[in-house]
Design a protein around this motif. Structure first.
Motif, PDB file in Angstrom:
ATOM      1  N   ARG A 113       0.823  -1.213   0.000  1.00  0.00           N
ATOM      2  CA  ARG A 113       0.000   0.000   0.000  1.00  0.00           C
ATOM      3  C   ARG A 113       0.855   1.259   0.000  1.00  0.00           C
ATOM      4  N   LEU A 114       2.159   1.094   0.224  1.00  0.00           N
ATOM      5  CA  LEU A 114       3.051   2.240   0.406  1.00  0.00           C
ATOM      6  C   LEU A 114       4.220   2.220  -0.559  1.00  0.00           C
ATOM      7  N   LYS A 115       4.764   3.416  -0.793  1.00  0.00           N
ATOM      8  CA  LYS A 115       6.032   3.574  -1.498  1.00  0.00           C
ATOM      9  C   LYS A 115       7.010   4.192  -0.503  1.00  0.00           C
ATOM     10  N   GLY A 116       8.054   3.488  -0.171  1.00  0.00           N
ATOM     11  CA  GLY A 116       9.038   3.998   0.780  1.00  0.00           C
ATOM     12  C   GLY A 116      10.438   3.935   0.220  1.00  0.00           C
ATOM     13  N   GLU A 117      11.250   4.924   0.541  1.00  0.00           N
ATOM     14  CA  GLU A 117      12.621   4.948   0.036  1.00  0.00           C
ATOM     15  C   GLU A 117      13.488   5.843   0.908  1.00  0.00           C
ATOM     16  N   ASN A 118      14.763   5.499   0.954  1.00  0.00           N
ATOM     17  CA  ASN A 118      15.738   6.365   1.600  1.00  0.00           C
ATOM     18  C   ASN A 118      16.162   7.429   0.590  1.00  0.00           C
TER      19      ASN A 118
ATOM     20  N   GLU B  95      23.847  18.232   2.686  1.00  0.00           N
ATOM     21  CA  GLU B  95      22.853  17.229   2.327  1.00  0.00           C
ATOM     22  C   GLU B  95      22.240  16.591   3.558  1.00  0.00           C
ATOM     23  N   MET B  96      20.926  16.413   3.524  1.00  0.00           N
ATOM     24  CA  MET B  96      20.213  15.699   4.576  1.00  0.00           C
ATOM     25  C   MET B  96      19.765  14.340   4.052  1.00  0.00           C
ATOM     26  N   LYS B  97      19.783  13.349   4.948  1.00  0.00           N
ATOM     27  CA  LYS B  97      19.266  12.026   4.633  1.00  0.00           C
ATOM     28  C   LYS B  97      17.910  11.854   5.307  1.00  0.00           C
ATOM     29  N   GLY B  98      17.072  11.016   4.723  1.00  0.00           N
ATOM     30  CA  GLY B  98      15.772  10.769   5.330  1.00  0.00           C
ATOM     31  C   GLY B  98      15.076   9.581   4.710  1.00  0.00           C
ATOM     32  N   TYR B  99      13.968   9.203   5.320  1.00  0.00           N
ATOM     33  CA  TYR B  99      13.142   8.095   4.842  1.00  0.00           C
ATOM     34  C   TYR B  99      11.799   8.683   4.422  1.00  0.00           C
ATOM     35  N   LEU B 100      11.501   8.604   3.122  1.00  0.00           N
ATOM     36  CA  LEU B 100      10.280   9.175   2.561  1.00  0.00           C
ATOM     37  C   LEU B 100       9.312   8.053   2.223  1.00  0.00           C
ATOM     38  N   VAL B 101       8.073   8.187   2.676  1.00  0.00           N
ATOM     39  CA  VAL B 101       7.077   7.148   2.419  1.00  0.00           C
ATOM     40  C   VAL B 101       5.730   7.799   2.191  1.00  0.00           C
ATOM     41  N   ARG B 102       4.960   7.265   1.229  1.00  0.00           N
ATOM     42  CA  ARG B 102       3.638   7.805   0.910  1.00  0.00           C
ATOM     43  C   ARG B 102       2.771   6.691   0.342  1.00  0.00           C
ATOM     44  N   PRO B 103       1.447   6.906   0.306  1.00  0.00           N
ATOM     45  CA  PRO B 103       0.559   5.894  -0.271  1.00  0.00           C
ATOM     46  C   PRO B 103       0.962   5.571  -1.707  1.00  0.00           C
ATOM     47  N   ALA B 104       0.857   4.311  -2.078  1.00  0.00           N
ATOM     48  CA  ALA B 104       1.366   3.857  -3.372  1.00  0.00           C
ATOM     49  C   ALA B 104       0.520   4.315  -4.548  1.00  0.00           C
ATOM     50  N   ASN B 105      -0.786   4.435  -4.351  1.00  0.00           N
ATOM     51  CA  ASN B 105      -1.655   4.671  -5.507  1.00  0.00           C
ATOM     52  C   ASN B 105      -2.570   5.874  -5.315  1.00  0.00           C
ATOM     53  N   SER B 106      -2.040   6.936  -4.707  1.00  0.00           N
ATOM     54  CA  SER B 106      -2.864   8.127  -4.518  1.00  0.00           C
ATOM     55  C   SER B 106      -3.028   8.873  -5.843  1.00  0.00           C
TER      56      SER B 106
ATOM     57  N   VAL C 103       6.891   4.412  12.321  1.00  0.00           N
ATOM     58  CA  VAL C 103       5.912   5.462  12.623  1.00  0.00           C
ATOM     59  C   VAL C 103       5.617   6.266  11.353  1.00  0.00           C
ATOM     60  N   ALA C 104       6.638   6.539  10.553  1.00  0.00           N
ATOM     61  CA  ALA C 104       6.426   7.268   9.294  1.00  0.00           C
ATOM     62  C   ALA C 104       5.485   6.478   8.375  1.00  0.00           C
ATOM     63  N   ARG C 105       5.635   5.166   8.349  1.00  0.00           N
ATOM     64  CA  ARG C 105       4.733   4.343   7.528  1.00  0.00           C
ATOM     65  C   ARG C 105       3.302   4.405   8.051  1.00  0.00           C
ATOM     66  N   ARG C 106       3.148   4.448   9.362  1.00  0.00           N
ATOM     67  CA  ARG C 106       1.799   4.572   9.943  1.00  0.00           C
ATOM     68  C   ARG C 106       1.165   5.894   9.532  1.00  0.00           C
ATOM     69  N   VAL C 107       1.961   6.954   9.554  1.00  0.00           N
ATOM     70  CA  VAL C 107       1.464   8.274   9.133  1.00  0.00           C
ATOM     71  C   VAL C 107       1.045   8.225   7.675  1.00  0.00           C
TER      72      VAL C 107
END
Length: 322
Positions: free
Chosen positions: A95-100, A109-120, A143-147
């Motif tokens: 259900r999600l798209k997640g990537e570093n 440069e900042m690093k992070g974990y970005l995640v969002r609904p896969a088919n919005s 927690v980011a995936r829950r959000v």
């Protein structure tokens, strides 16, 4: 209790018999011998992870409180967060798209974990998920995936990026967090708002949620970024009262009733928010400890309080970022 019997052959007459022994504990004995975690133990752990108590002195104090080194060794992992229990939403959830990712910080440069609904089919509001003083670990990514599952573009930044990123050693991560330059860190938080505001999949409405050290960062981000529209701080340290007039975001503040260290600043913050007409709601959850939302910490997690606070958080973010 397990009962084990072994056959015996007697030397005279070849007679046979059995010798039996019981191993383990009865259910009643197991309950009686379960480690008891006291508030004093939790307070000692809080001093170790947030103030000046080092690990050696923490274990010495825990040993004195528990009655033995063996009991202390059993209790210590129950007070700490267990990364093995971090995943409530699988990183592979379809259900999600997640990537570093990497993105522009204030000065590097900042690093992070970005995640969002896969088919919005449409753009979504964005939420920054700010880690505790352990850095960006598996729990915060979860927690980011829950959000994200609740309909947001979620980004969990690694605020240790300027120093190479979060190490696997939590004690080292805490040392590195404590050594961060406050001005640079605040600027990187503001840069994160700017990045999400312009992200191709974001509506441009940006909120933030943070826990422990991250809760304090949400409060400071609200002071420093006029573009932040909503901030949710879980048991986070408060900004200076004179900085409160700078806050533009709506604020939702969750506090643990037993968290005396952080709660000492609530009243001044409450008064400053009220005096300056800010959109702010404060909830104090009686009888629970700092980090009550962290479900990887067996001793401090409180499901009832965590569920109530989370429901309030998602409703708040959906309303304020609409």
């Amino acid at each position: 209790m397990t009962r084990v019997c072994r056959p015996l052959t007697y030397p005279v007459g070849g007679r046979r018999g059995y010798r039996c022994a019981a191993f383990g504990k009865t259910p009643e004995e197991s309950v009686m011998n379960k480690p008891v975690i006291t508030q004093a133990m939790i307070d000692a752990y809080d001093e170790y992870t947030h103030l000046t108590l080092d690990r050696r002195r923490f274990m010495e104090r825990l040993t004195a409180l528990a009655g033995s080194a063996a009991a202390a060794a059993t209790i210590a992992p129950m007070l700490a967060a267990n990364s093995a229990k971090a995943e409530m939403v699988a990183a592979t959830d379809e259900r999600l798209k997640g990537e570093n990712i990497t993105y522009p910080g204030a000065d590097g440069e900042m690093k992070g974990y970005l995640v969002r609904p896969a088919n919005s089919p449409e753009k979504l509001p964005a939420v920054i998920v700010i880690h505790e003083n352990r850095g960006l670990n598996p729990h915060i990514k979860d927690v980011a995936r829950r959000v994200a599952l609740d309909g947001f573009v979620a980004l969990a930044p690694d605020f240790l990026s300027p120093d190479g990123g979060t190490p696997s050693d939590e004690d080292k991560a805490r040392e590195m967090i404590g050594a961060l330059d406050a001005g640079e860190t605040n600027a990187n938080a503001v840069a994160t708002v700017t990045f999400l505001k312009g992200h191709a999949e974001s509506t441009g409405n940006v909120g933030a949620i943070g826990f422990c050290w991250g809760g304090g960062m949400v409060n400071r981000l609200a002071v420093n970024s006029p573009d932040l529209k909503a901030g949710v701080a879980y048991y986070g340290s408060q900004p200076k009262a004179e900085d409160v007039p700078k806050i533009k975001a709506a604020m939702l503040l969750h506090y643990a009733g037993l968290d005396e260290r952080i709660n000492a600043g609530i009243e001044a913050y409450r008064n400053a928010l009220k005096e300056n007409g800010k959109d702010a709601t404060i909830h104090i959850y009686d009888g629970v400890n700092h980090a009550f939302n962290n479900d990887t910490s067996a001793a401090r997690y409180d499901k009832a309080a965590a569920d109530l606070a989370w429901g309030r958080t998602i409703e708040f973010l959906k309303t304020k970022l609409a």
